[in-house]
Design an enzyme around this catalytic site. Sequence first.
Site, PDB file in Angstrom:
ATOM      1  N   HIS A  65       9.113  22.497  57.583  1.00  0.00           N
ATOM      2  CA  HIS A  65      10.445  22.622  58.167  1.00  0.00           C
ATOM      3  C   HIS A  65      10.473  23.754  59.186  1.00  0.00           C
ATOM      4  CE1 HIS A  65      10.503  25.722  55.026  1.00  0.00           C
ATOM      5  NE2 HIS A  65      11.315  26.374  55.854  1.00  0.00           N
ATOM      6  N   ASP A  74      13.045  26.913  60.767  1.00  0.00           N
ATOM      7  CA  ASP A  74      14.226  27.753  60.583  1.00  0.00           C
ATOM      8  C   ASP A  74      14.875  27.997  61.941  1.00  0.00           C
ATOM      9  OD1 ASP A  74      13.214  28.008  58.028  1.00  0.00           O
ATOM     10  OD2 ASP A  74      12.665  30.122  58.244  1.00  0.00           O
ATOM     11  N   HIS A  87      19.599  30.772  60.140  1.00  0.00           N
ATOM     12  CA  HIS A  87      19.087  30.924  58.778  1.00  0.00           C
ATOM     13  C   HIS A  87      19.231  32.375  58.288  1.00  0.00           C
ATOM     14  CE1 HIS A  87      16.860  30.036  55.223  1.00  0.00           C
ATOM     15  NE2 HIS A  87      15.708  30.560  55.612  1.00  0.00           N
ATOM     16  N   HIS A 103      11.694  37.349  59.757  1.00  0.00           N
ATOM     17  CA  HIS A 103      12.753  36.363  59.971  1.00  0.00           C
ATOM     18  C   HIS A 103      13.887  36.966  60.805  1.00  0.00           C
ATOM     19  CE1 HIS A 103      10.844  33.848  56.873  1.00  0.00           C
ATOM     20  NE2 HIS A 103      11.674  32.877  57.233  1.00  0.00           N
ATOM     21  N   GLU A 142       7.427  26.612  58.601  1.00  0.00           N
ATOM     22  CA  GLU A 142       6.732  26.949  57.357  1.00  0.00           C
ATOM     23  C   GLU A 142       6.256  25.692  56.640  1.00  0.00           C
ATOM     24  OE1 GLU A 142       9.240  31.058  56.515  1.00  0.00           O
ATOM     25  OE2 GLU A 142      10.152  29.109  56.093  1.00  0.00           O
TER      26      GLU A 142
END
Length: 220
Positions: free
Chosen positions: A53, A55, A59, A169, A181
């Site tokens: 997926h 981000d 997020h 992040h 990831e």
Amino acid sequence: MRVTRLVDLSVPVDAGTQVFPGDPVFASHPHATAAADGFHVQAISMGSQTGTHVDAPFHFADDGLRIDQLDLGLFTGPAVLLDVRGRAPRSRLTWADLGEPDLAPGTLVLLHTGWSAHYGTPAYFDHPYLDAGAAQRLLDAGIRTVGLDAPNLDLTPTADDPGEGYPVHHLLAAAGGVICENLANLAAVDFADPFVSLLPLRLTGADGAPVRAVALQLAP
């Protein structure tokens, strides 16, 4: 240009899909069947961070762009695989560990940790992770997309180690970048100058979305 080879970089999405601790688990059941309805439809439940997926900045940033608001160019383009295999569990990947690469702005950077070998086991969450200083060097080089074959670009918290608060992040989110990831099969990308697609589902307002990650070998 023509595609001469395709390498699937995605994990399967099914009842065995390993999810980040506390995230929704994948579930699927028949909603309609050919016997009863003349066609098949599955009812599917999963989190936005399920499987391989990406981000979006949202997020980790309330004011960050959401997955459907991002430039699709962030998810496709020439990629560089940085080989960081052989590191110890929960070890920090510094700029020197990355090989101090000379990167063109806009390149998709994929960290090949080798940790996908542990997928489906508790050891998967004891992966190496990117140092915040190294992440800032990538951003300074014009990189806005970073992925890896592990469940988290930051250190994953455990009962014995609270982690570091997801600094990488936050850095990527503040720069409008994206993270991918749970990549897989990076060892199969054994050709130079791969073109990579990490195109996500167009989930309105979402913090992220599953992708079918693919590396393409291109020829004139």
